[in-house]
Design an enzyme around this catalytic site. Structure first.
Site, PDB file in Angstrom:
ATOM      1  CG  ASN A  19      32.842  42.604  34.727  1.00 53.06           C
ATOM      2  OD1 ASN A  19      32.036  43.123  33.960  1.00 53.06           O
ATOM      3  ND2 ASN A  19      33.486  43.289  35.663  1.00 53.06           N
ATOM      4  NE  ARG A  71      55.571  40.390  34.749  1.00 57.10           N
ATOM      5  CZ  ARG A  71      55.041  41.584  34.977  1.00 57.10           C
ATOM      6  NH1 ARG A  71      53.856  41.856  34.521  1.00 57.10           N
ATOM      7  NH2 ARG A  71      55.701  42.483  35.648  1.00 57.10           N
ATOM      8  NE  ARG A  97      50.522  38.367  39.224  1.00 56.33           N
ATOM      9  CZ  ARG A  97      51.269  38.853  40.205  1.00 56.33           C
ATOM     10  NH1 ARG A  97      50.704  39.343  41.296  1.00 56.33           N
ATOM     11  NH2 ARG A  97      52.575  38.877  40.099  1.00 56.33           N
ATOM     12  CG  HIS A 115      40.241  50.391  32.985  1.00 59.96           C
ATOM     13  ND1 HIS A 115      41.150  49.960  33.936  1.00 59.96           N
ATOM     14  CD2 HIS A 115      40.161  51.739  33.115  1.00 59.96           C
ATOM     15  CE1 HIS A 115      41.607  51.007  34.599  1.00 59.96           C
ATOM     16  NE2 HIS A 115      41.016  52.102  34.127  1.00 59.96           N
TER      17      HIS A 115
HETATM   18  C1  GRF Z   1      35.895  45.500  37.547  1.00 55.73           C
HETATM   19  O1  GRF Z   1      35.613  46.778  38.025  1.00 55.73           O
HETATM   20  C2  GRF Z   1      36.703  45.587  36.275  1.00 55.73           C
HETATM   21  O2  GRF Z   1      36.396  46.705  35.512  1.00 55.73           O
HETATM   22  C3  GRF Z   1      38.111  45.702  36.791  1.00 55.73           C
HETATM   23  O3  GRF Z   1      38.154  44.878  37.925  1.00 55.73           O
HETATM   24  C4  GRF Z   1      36.843  44.752  38.475  1.00 55.73           C
HETATM   25  C5  GRF Z   1      36.566  43.281  38.522  1.00 55.73           C
HETATM   26  O4  GRF Z   1      35.353  42.979  39.172  1.00 55.73           O
HETATM   27  N1  GRF Z   1      39.050  45.324  35.771  1.00 55.73           N
HETATM   28  P1  GRF Z   1      34.735  41.529  39.059  1.00 55.73           P
HETATM   29  O5  GRF Z   1      35.800  40.548  39.581  1.00 55.73           O
HETATM   30  O6  GRF Z   1      34.409  41.263  37.644  1.00 55.73           O
HETATM   31  O7  GRF Z   1      33.546  41.547  39.947  1.00 55.73           O
END
Ligand code: GRF
Length: 210
Positions: A19, A71, A97, A115
């Site tokens: 991402n 934390r 985290r 998500h």
């Molecule tokens: C993705 O599926 C995102 O939705 C979730 O964790 C995954 C991260 O994948 N929160 P990347 O590290 O971006 O490839």
């Protein structure tokens, strides 16, 4: 007068970083009025860090294991890195985290996450597996603000993805991920163009201001 100053984002990662890459590519293609000020990983082995270096983005490792039972100490170090780089918006991209209320309160409506489900369905881990186990015919992905709960913050954008009878966790995850890579840059464009408004825990995207 319109303000054309780019939005400075800080991206928090823990692993693969696909991402993050979709965002860096969109910035590199000048599709977003954004600069990525820093990529922060809690894991020094995250492949995401190598990708960020290839795109000449500053990186930082803040290892949560250095302050294992505290934390807030970890989050204060992350916060300091973000502020050092004048970050306006914190973008979680596979950051593994959970951020405590302490951190979230430092950045009100300035932390977003992606998500792999249509929230509020299937929060937490293994969202795609939860979708398959429940037998839904549609799942998808959600970009939302991070609040003090787990995947409970106000929803900014969503895309649906059909679930096929023959889907496995892997095939469904791959199809959802392809949509994540389109949705996250699109939502960041809304922030860069100052089109995101929050009222009563609801998010409104203002029409394009010509
Ligand atoms: C993705 O599926 C995102 O939705 C979730 O964790 C995954 C991260 O994948 N929160 P990347 O590290 O971006 O490839």
């Amino acid at each position: 007068m319109t303000d054309h100053t780019p939005l400075t984002v800080g991206i928090l990662v823990s692993g693969r970083g696909s991402n993050m890459l979709s965002i860096l590519r969109a910035v590199d293609r000048h599709e977003l009025n954004i600069q990525v000020g820093v990529v922060v990983s809690n894991n020094s082995d995250a492949p995401a860090l190598d990708h960020a270096v290839r795109y000449n983005v500053p990186t930082a490792v803040v290892d949560h294991r250095e302050t294992p039972k505290d934390r807030e100490a970890f989050e204060k170090r992350v916060d300091a890195v973000l502020r050092d780089h004048n970050v306006d918006l914190v973008v979680l991209a596979g950051f593994m985290r959970i951020l405590s209320p302490f951190f979230v309160r430092q950045w009100p409506h300035k932390v977003i996450n992606i998500h792999p489900s249509l929230l509020p369905a299937f929060p937490g881990l293994h969202a795609q597996r939860q979708a398959l186990e429940t037998g839904v015919k549609l799942s998808g992905c959600t970009v939302h603000f991070v609040d003090e709960g787990t995947d409970t913050g106000a929803i900014i954008g969503q895309v649906s993805v059909p679930v096929a009878d023959h889907d496995t966790e892997e095939t469904l995850s791959t199809r959802i991920l392809a949509q994540e890579h389109l949705l996250y840059p699109k939502v960041l464009g809304w922030f860069a163009d100052k089109r995101v408004r929050v009222h009563d825990q609801r998010v409104y995207i203002e029409p394009i201001n010509e």
